[in-house]
Design a protein around this motif. Sequence first.
Motif, mmCIF file in Angstrom:
data_model
loop_
_atom_site.group_PDB
_atom_site.id
_atom_site.type_symbol
_atom_site.label_atom_id
_atom_site.label_comp_id
_atom_site.label_asym_id
_atom_site.label_seq_id
_atom_site.Cartn_x
_atom_site.Cartn_y
_atom_site.Cartn_z
ATOM 1 N N VAL A 54 0.874 -1.181 0.000
ATOM 2 C CA VAL A 54 0.000 0.000 0.000
ATOM 3 C C VAL A 54 0.905 1.224 0.000
ATOM 4 O O VAL A 54 1.459 1.600 1.032
ATOM 5 C CB VAL A 54 -0.946 0.003 1.212
ATOM 6 N N ARG A 55 1.072 1.835 -1.163
ATOM 7 C CA ARG A 55 2.109 2.850 -1.329
ATOM 8 C C ARG A 55 1.518 4.217 -1.648
ATOM 9 O O ARG A 55 0.820 4.394 -2.649
ATOM 10 C CB ARG A 55 3.067 2.448 -2.453
ATOM 11 N N ASP A 56 1.815 5.176 -0.798
ATOM 12 C CA ASP A 56 1.476 6.561 -1.087
ATOM 13 C C ASP A 56 2.399 7.086 -2.191
ATOM 14 O O ASP A 56 3.588 6.753 -2.235
ATOM 15 C CB ASP A 56 1.635 7.432 0.154
ATOM 16 N N THR A 57 1.839 7.912 -3.055
ATOM 17 C CA THR A 57 2.602 8.441 -4.192
ATOM 18 C C THR A 57 2.685 9.955 -4.125
ATOM 19 O O THR A 57 1.933 10.600 -3.391
ATOM 20 C CB THR A 57 1.931 8.049 -5.518
ATOM 21 N N PRO A 58 3.553 10.554 -4.921
ATOM 22 C CA PRO A 58 3.525 12.014 -5.077
ATOM 23 C C PRO A 58 2.207 12.449 -5.726
ATOM 24 O O PRO A 58 1.455 11.637 -6.265
ATOM 25 C CB PRO A 58 4.710 12.291 -6.003
ATOM 26 N N ILE A 59 1.962 13.762 -5.706
ATOM 27 C CA ILE A 59 0.767 14.304 -6.357
ATOM 28 C C ILE A 59 1.057 14.387 -7.855
ATOM 29 O O ILE A 59 1.379 15.449 -8.406
ATOM 30 C CB ILE A 59 0.401 15.688 -5.773
ATOM 31 N N SER A 60 0.955 13.242 -8.516
ATOM 32 C CA SER A 60 1.257 13.157 -9.944
ATOM 33 C C SER A 60 0.478 11.997 -10.540
ATOM 34 O O SER A 60 0.854 10.829 -10.370
ATOM 35 C CB SER A 60 2.761 12.958 -10.176
ATOM 36 N N GLU A 61 -0.611 12.321 -11.229
ATOM 37 C CA GLU A 61 -1.399 11.266 -11.858
ATOM 38 C C GLU A 61 -0.599 10.523 -12.927
ATOM 39 O O GLU A 61 -0.780 9.315 -13.114
ATOM 40 C CB GLU A 61 -2.679 11.853 -12.465
ATOM 41 N N GLN A 62 0.283 11.223 -13.611
ATOM 42 C CA GLN A 62 1.120 10.560 -14.610
ATOM 43 C C GLN A 62 2.016 9.520 -13.952
ATOM 44 O O GLN A 62 2.225 8.423 -14.497
ATOM 45 C CB GLN A 62 1.958 11.591 -15.361
ATOM 46 N N ALA A 63 2.556 9.839 -12.785
ATOM 47 C CA ALA A 63 3.413 8.891 -12.071
ATOM 48 C C ALA A 63 2.603 7.686 -11.591
ATOM 49 O O ALA A 63 3.068 6.542 -11.677
ATOM 50 C CB ALA A 63 4.082 9.582 -10.881
ATOM 51 N N ILE A 64 1.387 7.934 -11.101
ATOM 52 C CA ILE A 64 0.545 6.843 -10.599
ATOM 53 C C ILE A 64 0.186 5.882 -11.734
ATOM 54 O O ILE A 64 0.325 4.659 -11.609
ATOM 55 C CB ILE A 64 -0.729 7.409 -9.951
ATOM 56 N N VAL A 65 -0.267 6.442 -12.861
ATOM 57 C CA VAL A 65 -0.665 5.604 -13.992
ATOM 58 C C VAL A 65 0.544 4.872 -14.563
ATOM 59 O O VAL A 65 0.479 3.674 -14.889
ATOM 60 C CB VAL A 65 -1.362 6.454 -15.076
ATOM 61 N N GLY A 66 1.674 5.572 -14.690
ATOM 62 C CA GLY A 66 2.880 4.940 -15.220
ATOM 63 C C GLY A 66 3.386 3.822 -14.332
ATOM 64 O O GLY A 66 3.803 2.762 -14.825
ATOM 65 N N ALA A 67 3.362 4.035 -13.023
ATOM 66 C CA ALA A 67 3.795 2.994 -12.092
ATOM 67 C C ALA A 67 2.866 1.785 -12.149
ATOM 68 O O ALA A 67 3.314 0.634 -12.064
ATOM 69 C CB ALA A 67 3.850 3.551 -10.672
ATOM 70 N N ALA A 68 1.568 2.045 -12.305
ATOM 71 C CA ALA A 68 0.613 0.943 -12.421
ATOM 72 C C ALA A 68 0.879 0.130 -13.683
ATOM 73 O O ALA A 68 0.877 -1.111 -13.660
ATOM 74 C CB ALA A 68 -0.816 1.485 -12.426
ATOM 75 N N LEU A 69 1.138 0.807 -14.791
ATOM 76 C CA LEU A 69 1.425 0.117 -16.041
ATOM 77 C C LEU A 69 2.684 -0.735 -15.915
ATOM 78 O O LEU A 69 2.692 -1.924 -16.273
ATOM 79 C CB LEU A 69 1.584 1.127 -17.177
ATOM 80 N N GLY A 70 3.740 -0.148 -15.408
ATOM 81 C CA GLY A 70 4.996 -0.886 -15.288
ATOM 82 C C GLY A 70 4.888 -2.087 -14.379
ATOM 83 O O GLY A 70 5.391 -3.177 -14.702
ATOM 84 N N SER A 71 4.224 -1.931 -13.240
ATOM 85 C CA SER A 71 4.104 -3.054 -12.303
ATOM 86 C C SER A 71 3.199 -4.147 -12.854
ATOM 87 O O SER A 71 3.437 -5.337 -12.632
ATOM 88 C CB SER A 71 3.595 -2.563 -10.938
ATOM 89 N N ALA A 72 2.156 -3.764 -13.611
ATOM 90 C CA ALA A 72 1.277 -4.773 -14.225
ATOM 91 C C ALA A 72 2.030 -5.569 -15.283
ATOM 92 O O ALA A 72 1.870 -6.791 -15.400
ATOM 93 C CB ALA A 72 0.055 -4.100 -14.840
ATOM 94 N N MET A 73 2.866 -4.904 -16.063
ATOM 95 C CA MET A 73 3.629 -5.577 -17.117
ATOM 96 C C MET A 73 4.639 -6.565 -16.548
ATOM 97 O O MET A 73 5.025 -7.533 -17.226
ATOM 98 C CB MET A 73 4.354 -4.543 -17.970
ATOM 99 N N THR A 74 5.050 -6.348 -15.322
ATOM 100 C CA THR A 74 6.098 -7.189 -14.734
ATOM 101 C C THR A 74 5.570 -8.168 -13.696
ATOM 102 O O THR A 74 6.331 -8.697 -12.889
ATOM 103 C CB THR A 74 7.196 -6.316 -14.118
ATOM 104 N N GLY A 75 4.233 -8.397 -13.689
ATOM 105 C CA GLY A 75 3.714 -9.502 -12.902
ATOM 106 C C GLY A 75 2.835 -9.174 -11.721
ATOM 107 O O GLY A 75 2.262 -10.086 -11.113
ATOM 108 N N LEU A 76 2.694 -7.909 -11.370
ATOM 109 C CA LEU A 76 1.821 -7.546 -10.247
ATOM 110 C C LEU A 76 0.421 -7.225 -10.757
ATOM 111 O O LEU A 76 0.172 -7.136 -11.958
ATOM 112 C CB LEU A 76 2.409 -6.353 -9.497
#
Length: 327
Positions: A54-76
């Motif tokens: 459960v990870r708090d992020t910076p105030i950056s929707e681009q960072a949140i969406v990008g992190a979600a994409l990257g983690s989904a591509m790598t198995g999460l």
Amino acid sequence: MTTTYNYRQIISKAIADEMRVDQDVILIGEDIGAAGGAFKTTPGLFEEFGPNRVRDTPISEQAIVGAALGSAMTGLRPIADLMFADFAGVGFDQIANQIAKYRYMTNGQVTVPLVIRMANGAGSGFGAQHSQSAENWFLNIPGLKVVTPGTVADLYGLLRSSIRENNPVLFFEHKNLFAIKGDVEGLESEIVPLGVADVVRSGTDITVVANQMMRHRALEAADELEADGISLEVIDPRTIVPFDDDTVLQSLRRTSRLMIVQEGPRDGSWGASLVSRVVTENFELLDAPPVVLSSEDSPVPYAGNLEELWLTSVADIVAAARHQVRY
């Protein structure tokens, strides 16, 4: 054992239940940790599952969406919390051009099993930039599934189903429904499959298709019209991509009249698309012109009285139904 929750509370229960059975499920977003979410929809998750999941992020929707994409591509299996649905505009390029297309462009070698949760809709006085029905923005982007739960049980069942989905899901939670209550057992039988509509009230005169807050107003209108001898069949699509046309068509074979009740302007909406499909492919089922009850073609007003005028009311539905049965 059946337990009563409200729409707000059931979100954290659905997420927790999936996180307990699948270690790959993670949650990321602004203030979702110790703060329990901007709308208090994620309390207790940080305490149970810790900062790695459960990870708090910076105030950056681009960072949140990008992190979600990257983690989904790598198995999460990430769940990304964007807070207001309107903020999806900030991450629109990644949603439309990366998340929606990655599985297709890799010939299925890479899947993108992620959920983007967003608080949607008007009626709470948040103004033009925080009250839009943003689900309609994504109808012309193949590769995304779009979910709009209108009850506590549907929110729980659809959210768990969305987390298990191997394709990206945009999951819209209506802000003006946070206080409604419902019963959930928390069993596997409560999981609701994507793409299956719910006939929430049977009727014989008009098929009314309505989602989220408009579902509830349609049911109120049905109660009022029953005294006049007008019978509405109310269908909640629950998932607008994919859309369950078959349930609507089965209803039209009995009623021969179609009414859409939706939030937001008509042009480019799921309601307008449904009418187009019905008219072009099943015109013979209709005895009257379809009706689309939608919001004014303007930004959502901030003033409470104007905002309520902008939304389709129970009285609007009643008046439209009385007119339509005259055909």
